[in-house]
Structure formats: C-alpha cells, structure tokens
Write a protein that holds these residues in place. Structure first.
Motif, PDB file in Angstrom:
ATOM      1  N   ILE A  24      18.516  62.191  14.273  1.00  0.00           N
ATOM      2  CA  ILE A  24      17.429  61.687  15.111  1.00  0.00           C
ATOM      3  C   ILE A  24      17.270  60.183  14.910  1.00  0.00           C
ATOM      4  O   ILE A  24      16.952  59.718  13.807  1.00  0.00           O
ATOM      5  N   ASP A  25      17.502  59.419  15.959  1.00  0.00           N
ATOM      6  CA  ASP A  25      17.275  57.977  15.897  1.00  0.00           C
ATOM      7  C   ASP A  25      15.796  57.699  16.148  1.00  0.00           C
ATOM      8  O   ASP A  25      15.210  58.196  17.118  1.00  0.00           O
ATOM      9  N   VAL A  26      15.211  56.910  15.277  1.00  0.00           N
ATOM     10  CA  VAL A  26      13.803  56.535  15.419  1.00  0.00           C
ATOM     11  C   VAL A  26      13.733  55.186  16.125  1.00  0.00           C
ATOM     12  O   VAL A  26      14.401  54.230  15.720  1.00  0.00           O
ATOM     13  N   HIS A  27      12.948  55.103  17.177  1.00  0.00           N
ATOM     14  CA  HIS A  27      12.832  53.862  17.937  1.00  0.00           C
ATOM     15  C   HIS A  27      12.301  52.733  17.056  1.00  0.00           C
ATOM     16  O   HIS A  27      11.426  52.948  16.208  1.00  0.00           O
ATOM     17  N   GLN A  28      12.794  51.544  17.294  1.00  0.00           N
ATOM     18  CA  GLN A  28      12.409  50.394  16.487  1.00  0.00           C
ATOM     19  C   GLN A  28      10.900  50.159  16.515  1.00  0.00           C
ATOM     20  O   GLN A  28      10.288  49.788  15.508  1.00  0.00           O
ATOM     21  N   GLU A  29      10.276  50.391  17.648  1.00  0.00           N
ATOM     22  CA  GLU A  29       8.823  50.165  17.746  1.00  0.00           C
ATOM     23  C   GLU A  29       8.060  51.123  16.827  1.00  0.00           C
ATOM     24  O   GLU A  29       7.024  50.756  16.256  1.00  0.00           O
ATOM     25  N   ASP A  85      18.935  57.126   7.271  1.00  0.00           N
ATOM     26  CA  ASP A  85      19.508  55.803   7.043  1.00  0.00           C
ATOM     27  C   ASP A  85      18.528  54.903   6.289  1.00  0.00           C
ATOM     28  O   ASP A  85      18.905  54.198   5.351  1.00  0.00           O
ATOM     29  N   ALA A  86      17.272  54.902   6.739  1.00  0.00           N
ATOM     30  CA  ALA A  86      16.256  54.067   6.088  1.00  0.00           C
ATOM     31  C   ALA A  86      16.014  54.540   4.654  1.00  0.00           C
ATOM     32  O   ALA A  86      15.859  53.723   3.738  1.00  0.00           O
ATOM     33  N   PHE A  87      15.972  55.842   4.470  1.00  0.00           N
ATOM     34  CA  PHE A  87      15.790  56.426   3.138  1.00  0.00           C
ATOM     35  C   PHE A  87      16.927  55.988   2.214  1.00  0.00           C
ATOM     36  O   PHE A  87      16.701  55.550   1.076  1.00  0.00           O
ATOM     37  N   ALA A  88      18.158  56.101   2.708  1.00  0.00           N
ATOM     38  CA  ALA A  88      19.322  55.727   1.903  1.00  0.00           C
ATOM     39  C   ALA A  88      19.278  54.244   1.539  1.00  0.00           C
ATOM     40  O   ALA A  88      19.606  53.862   0.404  1.00  0.00           O
ATOM     41  N   SER A  89      18.875  53.418   2.477  1.00  0.00           N
ATOM     42  CA  SER A  89      18.802  51.985   2.212  1.00  0.00           C
ATOM     43  C   SER A  89      17.791  51.675   1.106  1.00  0.00           C
ATOM     44  O   SER A  89      18.058  50.875   0.203  1.00  0.00           O
ATOM     45  N   ASP A 143      13.905  45.527   5.853  1.00  0.00           N
ATOM     46  CA  ASP A 143      15.363  45.537   5.956  1.00  0.00           C
ATOM     47  C   ASP A 143      15.905  46.957   6.102  1.00  0.00           C
ATOM     48  O   ASP A 143      16.890  47.184   6.816  1.00  0.00           O
ATOM     49  N   SER A 144      15.268  47.914   5.434  1.00  0.00           N
ATOM     50  CA  SER A 144      15.760  49.294   5.477  1.00  0.00           C
ATOM     51  C   SER A 144      15.645  49.898   6.867  1.00  0.00           C
ATOM     52  O   SER A 144      16.393  50.822   7.207  1.00  0.00           O
ATOM     53  N   SER A 145      14.708  49.397   7.663  1.00  0.00           N
ATOM     54  CA  SER A 145      14.494  49.974   8.988  1.00  0.00           C
ATOM     55  C   SER A 145      14.859  49.002  10.107  1.00  0.00           C
ATOM     56  O   SER A 145      14.449  49.189  11.254  1.00  0.00           O
ATOM     57  N   ALA A 146      15.608  47.968   9.778  1.00  0.00           N
ATOM     58  CA  ALA A 146      16.004  46.997  10.797  1.00  0.00           C
ATOM     59  C   ALA A 146      16.957  47.641  11.800  1.00  0.00           C
ATOM     60  O   ALA A 146      17.914  48.316  11.424  1.00  0.00           O
ATOM     61  N   GLY A 147      16.712  47.452  13.074  1.00  0.00           N
ATOM     62  CA  GLY A 147      17.503  48.120  14.101  1.00  0.00           C
ATOM     63  C   GLY A 147      17.022  49.548  14.286  1.00  0.00           C
ATOM     64  O   GLY A 147      16.175  50.047  13.548  1.00  0.00           O
ATOM     65  N   THR A 148      17.557  50.242  15.244  1.00  0.00           N
ATOM     66  CA  THR A 148      17.185  51.637  15.484  1.00  0.00           C
ATOM     67  C   THR A 148      17.997  52.529  14.550  1.00  0.00           C
ATOM     68  O   THR A 148      19.210  52.654  14.707  1.00  0.00           O
ATOM     69  N   VAL A 149      17.337  53.111  13.569  1.00  0.00           N
ATOM     70  CA  VAL A 149      18.033  53.924  12.573  1.00  0.00           C
ATOM     71  C   VAL A 149      17.317  55.250  12.402  1.00  0.00           C
ATOM     72  O   VAL A 149      16.174  55.426  12.800  1.00  0.00           O
TER      73      VAL A 149
END
Length: 543
Positions: A174-179, A217-221, A207-213
C-alpha cells in the motif's frame, strides 16, 4: 540510568511458565536460548541441515538489495557478508511496520535481537547476526496506522494515518500518499516539545517518508536510522525477490497441507491438555496460507478437495495452486502459523525473540516443524522496560508511590491522599451532619403521619430534598478541595498517564519519538549498553 527488576503480575500463563520454569513446558517447545547446551544442540542441528534451507548466498544478496535501499550502513553490509559464510547463524526478532516505528516494544525487541546475537557470537565462538523480520505481508492496516505520544501538555495524543483506498492488501503493497505522510509528520512535530534534539529527530522522520512510500518503507528507514550502526539486518516478509526463494517451501506447505493441519491440532491438544489456553485459532479446514487476488489478501480454506476463500472468490485444486505458485510465487503469503516455518527455511535461525503472546502461540507450531523435517528454534523473551523520568520519579517519591502501586491503580491511593489534605475533615462532618439531621427528622415525620397520612409522604420527600441539598454542598466543598490541590492532582495524573497509559504498560502504547526528542538519539545507545537480561523480567529504568 538506574535500573531495577520488577516482577509483573498476570500475563500469558504459558509464556510465564516458559520464562520462570522452562522444564515444566519443555515438551511444548524446542529449547531455551538461555541454556548454553540448547544453543550448541541447535547450532549442530543447523549445521547438519544446511542444505535443506534456501541458498544462503541468494538470501544474503536479496537482503543486501533491500537494505541498500532502506538501511545502508557499513555495519549492515558486514553482517550480510557474514551471513553468506557457511556456519553463520541468525537471531531474529520481528514486528509489524507501525507508524513512526509503532510502540516502544518494537525498539526493545530490536535491542534484544542485537544483544542476543552478540552474546551468542561470544558463547558459541562463531558469527551470529541479528535480523529484524518486518511483517510487511500482514494486511491489518488498523493495527499499524496509528501511534501515541505524550504531547506538549503531557497528555496522551493519538496520531493516525488516513485509511488507504482499495482492497485489503499487505501493508507493504500500500503506497501512502505524500500529503498523508506530511499531515502525520506535522502532527508529530506539533505534539513534541521543543528540545535541543527536535530538529534532528524531525529531520530523519521526514526523510523516512520523503516521496510516496509504504508504511513498511518508512518503518524500515527509521529502524535503519536507529539500529543500522549495530549491524541489524532488515527483512520485509512481503519482498517479492524473497518470495521467489521461498517458492520451494510454499510448495511443501501446499503438498503437505493436510498433515500440517493435523500437526497444528495435535500441538494444540498438547497445549490444552497441559492446562493452557490457545493464543491463536486452530481451525478445521484452514490452509494457513494467504493468496493475493486482485490486490486483496485472501485467507485460503480447504473445502470439497479445493483451496478456496471464505467468500468463494477463488477456487483451485492442489495441482492448479501449485502451477500458479510456479509462475507467480508473489501471489502467496504466510499466516501466523506458517510464518515461523518459512522463517526457518529462509534463515539459519538459532533463536527468535518474542513477546509473551507470541511465545504462547508459537507452541502451536512445534509438531508442524517436525512434520516438514524441521525443528522449532530456541525462543527468547524480549526485554521489557518502563521508563520513569526524573521529575516523575520525584513526584512518586513525594506521594510514596512505587511502580507496582501504579500498576495496581491509583484511584484509591489518590483519594486517600486527598482525604489526608482535608484538615477540616469535611467529608466526615458532612456525613455526620446528614446522619444527625436524619436522626432528628425521621421521628418527627412519623409523628406527623399520625396527624394526617399525607404529611408522612410530604415529610419524607421534604427530608430527601434537604439531604440532597447537603450532599450538593458537600460535592461543592469536595470540588473546592480538589481545586485547592489541582497542581498536585495533575502530578498524580501525569504519573498514571506516563507509566500506565490507556491502562496498559507504557511500552505497549507510547512511541519512541517522545523519548528521542527528550534525551536525544544517544538514548538508544544507552539502552543498548545496559547489561542484557534475558530472564523475561520487566525492568524499570529511572532516568
């Protein structure tokens, strides 16, 4: 830091017995990491079974690709290089990918994994590397979309990510929208108090949530930012490249599915006959596998010789399912009872770090391991902490409160303290006044009843109104007393909110960002530097 051990009441009975008297539950498990002989026995078995697992070189290369994206640290690359070597073992720990790392227990599980690998390396005389297994294949979005922090006014605040649109797919898909990321990060920033570390903390959060992730992905970062320097390898269970390596074992799970079902039932029977409750469902006809269909993660069942889902959206014979597996391994996913088996196929697992609930349900998998020619790995209870900050400790000393007092509930103790502040003994005197008035008034009402029957009812009603008015004034006096002690009562409330938020242990609710903001990233290093304690005892850390 000053650290003391505190026995916690309650908990899962089976896990508690594992921790306190392993010998009594040995028949339900594969061994205890805390026993050196168990470690050596497990190590020797893993050596003999090297060729029955997935190719460690290919697994290591897949992990290197993933960690290069999200956890690019020299220490991690060194751990992966060690994993490529025959004989290197693994300590695993894992969790779902929660918002901003989720509750504190995730941090403690990672630290336990790192320290257990270090200790095993020293005791066994060979490399043992730590791996954190991110359960990205899970689809329970509601369990990972929120977290809690103590805000600027020291109240519990919930930060929640908006629900994604579309089918209930795995969290990693699931990609989370940047907004939505921006809104969640802005809320966190607004809630955290200003501190010398805040800018640094918010930088790596952003930085962990930069871009649509994805959440994973954010958790791993974030986990990489905190633990990469310790060589902690991250693994996403939903990684499609990893899924290709898992394909042979998924084949075994499908072909031996009926035998596995019986194995789960037999282990469940052993657990219940030993006097324990099951911590996971063992359902007749369950395949214990998920199938990804049009983006949705469907739990497979067995019905009339076919593999299907509860709503009948898909239906396959065993041959058809195996053919799909051969062409599309990415469409398959483990459930809570097959994930332990898959983990053991992918990695040379010496021990797995688990919470008490997990330790309890893992017992269900013992005979399933054996059915597929495996052996349950050693289990290790994760380290467990409660953080008591300096000011809070002073408040607790002021009111004569211990950590156990907080666990047992402060309502009665708080009321006792408040009563002790009542120098006028307002509560006692009001109760005496009501009793004295009633004693005088009741005989009079009875006598009035002899004059006229209606006066009895009227007198009783009149008495109740007067008593109500006395009680009203009593409540106002009580409110005034509480207002007079408002600052102190806020301290009582802060103690409870900090140590037992939402009626749960602090580690099960609060996010690490509050503490990193307060004490800085070095706080993680201080925790990791504490002497490891694998006894399963809860520890209280006084800052």
């Amino acid at each position: 830091m000053n650290v003391i051990s505190v026995p916690l009441p309650g908990g899962h009975t089976l896990a508690r017995d594992y921790i306190k008297s392993y010998e009594s539950v040995d028949h339900l498990y594969g061994g205890d990491f805390r026993n050196v002989e168990s470690r050596r026995h497990r190590m020797e078995w893993l050596d003999r079974m090297e060729n029955s697992r997935a190719d460690r070189i290919k697994v290591a290369e897949t992990l290197l690709t993933y960690n290069t994206k999200h956890n690019a640290h020299a220490a991690v690359a060194a751990s992966i290089d060690l994993l490529k070597q025959a004989g290197t073992l693994v300590v695993t720990g894992g969790q779902q990918s929660g918002l901003f790392t989720g509750p504190l227990l995730v941090i403690y599980k990672a630290i336990t994994t790192i320290l257990a690998a270090k200790e095993a390396t020293e005791s066994l005389g060979r490399p043992v590397v730590p791996i954190f297994w991110i359960a990205g294949e899970d689809h329970d979005w509601d369990e990972v979309d929120h977290t809690y922090v103590l805000n600027r006014t020291t109240e519990i605040s919930k930060i929640r990510m908006e629900d994604p649109e579309g089918p209930r797919s795995s969290v990693s898909a699931i990609d989370v929208h940047q907004e939505n990321w921006t809104q969640a990060v802005d809320k966190l920033e607004a809630m955290l108090q200003d501190s010398e570390f805040k800018a640094q903390i918010m930088e790596f959060v952003r930085d962990s949530s930069a871009g649509t992730v994805s959440m994973t992905d954010a958790f791993a970062s974030l986990m990489g930012s905190l633990f990469g320097k310790y060589g902690l390898i991250l693994l996403d269970s939903a990684d499609n490249e990893l899924r290709k390596l898992e394909q042979p074992f998924f084949q075994a799970l499908i072909m031996e599915n009926d035998k596995l079902e019986q194995a789960y039932f037999h282990s469940a029977a052993d657990i219940t006959s030993s006097g324990y409750e099951l911590q996971a469902d063992v359902t007749k006809g369950a395949a214990n596998l998920f199938y990804i269909h049009e983006g949705a993660r469907l739990l497979l069942l067995k019905k009339d010789g076919l593999f299907t889902d509860r709503k009948g959206q898909v239906s396959f014979s065993q041959e058809e399912l195996l053919a799909i597996l051969e062409a599309h391994p990415e469409r398959f996913s483990n459930n809570v009872l097959t994930r332990p088996l898959m983990q053991d196929y992918i990695l040379p697992v010496l021990t797995t770090v688990l919470g008490q609930g997990e330790m309890s349900y893992w017992a269900i998998t013992k005979q399933a391991f054996e059915t597929l020619g495996g052996q349950m790995p050693l289990l290790l209870p994760r380290m467990s902490y409660t953080i008591i900050e300096g000011t809070l400790h002073k408040h607790m000393d002021k009111y004569g409160l211990s950590f156990i007092d907080v666990l047992e509930g402060l309502r009665d103790k708080k009321q006792q303290w408040l009563n002790a502040q009542d120098e006028l003994e307002i509560e006692r005197r009001f109760e005496e006044a009501k009793a004295a008035f009633t004693a005088l008034y009741d005989p009079l009402i009875e006598q009035l009843g002899t004059i006229q029957t209606g006066l009895l009812k009227l007198g009783s009603s009149n008495k109740d109104k007067i008593v109500d008015q006395i009680s009203f004034l009593q409540a106002k006096a009580r409110d005034a007393m509480e207002k007079q002690n408002e600052a102190a009562l806020r301290q009582w409330e802060r103690i409870e909110l900090s140590l037992l938020p939402l009626g749960k242990l602090q580690e099960r609710v609060y996010n690490v960002m509050y503490y990193l903001n307060r004490y800085g990233p070095a706080w993680i290093d201080e925790l990791a530097a504490l002497p490891p304690d694998f006894s399963g005892t809860h520890r209280v850390i006084y800052m």
